[in-house]
Design an enzyme around this catalytic site. Sequence first.
Site, mmCIF file in Angstrom:
data_model
loop_
_atom_site.group_PDB
_atom_site.id
_atom_site.type_symbol
_atom_site.label_atom_id
_atom_site.label_comp_id
_atom_site.label_asym_id
_atom_site.label_seq_id
_atom_site.Cartn_x
_atom_site.Cartn_y
_atom_site.Cartn_z
ATOM 1 C CG ASP A 126 2.937 1.864 -5.727
ATOM 2 O OD1 ASP A 126 2.060 1.009 -5.997
ATOM 3 O OD2 ASP A 126 4.095 1.794 -6.180
ATOM 4 C CE1 TYR A 155 -5.043 -4.559 -4.835
ATOM 5 C CE2 TYR A 155 -3.634 -3.234 -6.262
ATOM 6 C CZ TYR A 155 -3.837 -3.913 -5.072
ATOM 7 O OH TYR A 155 -2.850 -3.943 -4.127
ATOM 8 C CE LYS A 183 -4.907 -2.597 -0.566
ATOM 9 N NZ LYS A 183 -4.923 -3.624 0.524
#
Length: 346
Positions: free
Chosen positions: A126, A151, A155
Amino acid sequence: MKLLVTGGCGFIGSNFIRYVLKVHPDWEIVNLDKLTYAGNLKNLKDVEGNPRYRFVKGDIADRNLVHALFAEEKFTAVVNFAAESHVDRSILDPAPFIETNVKGTQVLLEAARAHGVEKFLQISTDEVYGSLDPDDPPFSEESPLRPNSPYAASKASADLLCRAYYKAYGVPVAITRSSNNYGPYQFPEKLIPLMIRNALQGMPLPVYGRGENIRDWLYVEDNCKAIDLVLQRGRAGEIYNIGGGCEKKNLEVVQMICNILEELNPPALHRPLHSLITFIRDPRGAAHDLRYALDCRKIKEELGWEPKVSFEEGLRRTVEWYLDNGDWVESVITGEYLEYYQKVYG
Ligand code: NAD
Ligand code: TYD
């Protein structure tokens, strides 16, 4: 089904492998894992001797190794868990996040394209959607990507590569984006296991800022069930949000851990535990997302999934697991962890 699971020695991957071996008695799994600080063979000790399971030590970004493995094993499907997964580490040094999360995913997609698979499942997060304000509606699968940490950006990049490999080459990719997982075998750098370990050691419980940030908590076994469903019945080219439907402020989570521990009353527990709660300067600064929440109607309506384990129940099970597995916790902590801890917490 011959499944390639990458990153299977980490937290969610090891729970997923154990789950799949149990519920699909005819499936075979190859687990490709680099064994970084977060990956541990001990996480799967109980399945080591299973004839339907094989471990291969290696890097998903190693093109030659990955192509040779695909040629040898002729996988039916891939589930890509392998990643650098911790926000604080990505702020200290983004480079390994790009290497594994972006390049590694591209290498796997290319191998899936060259060798053919029936399904490629990318395990995303999410965090790619960025942050919500308190009154915003939850993120849907259509929400824009607005990652705030290296990060999350890595993703999101991987998700976009997945989309492109589906559109350009027809690789049958589906993506799951889950909220914060918790449960057994989570490395003690993440909020819940870190707080449990520190509490048991009588160390400070370091809450970033005022503990007002909100996360949506999902018990890892519920996520494994959802991933299994998307793997079998999810549509290629689609994204599925997987949330626990359980938003909590960090401070509340830490207080609940203290309450459960005081109730379970392990030997030599520091009392009162709440006195160890320490508010520290937020190491994430402006990259610290205030709130995550997911609209999960799609997976509920299409695949009939919903979370089964309440936060109270899941957190209690988790605390009990860490109490019973103190040896595991201390064995996964190395000098590297202590150095990392020093850098973030001083
Ligand atoms: P983790 O850090 O516990 O485990 C990651 C695993 O990947 C480790 O076993 C590590 O050795 C392995 N790995 C790292 N780099 C590798 C490489 N280059 N090649 C092969 N293996 C490599 O992570 P986790 O919490 O289990 O998360 C798994 C996946 O789920 C990640 O992709 C993460 O982004 C995603 N995710 C996690 C959460 C969560 O709350 N933990 C939530 C949403 C999504
Ligand atoms: P974390 O478990 O790292 O997950 P993520 O950042 O991927 O959501 O952190 C969860 C929340 O807890 C996040 O808002 C940061 C906060 N936090 C602390 O307050 N103290 C800590 O020591 C850690 C590790 C996290």
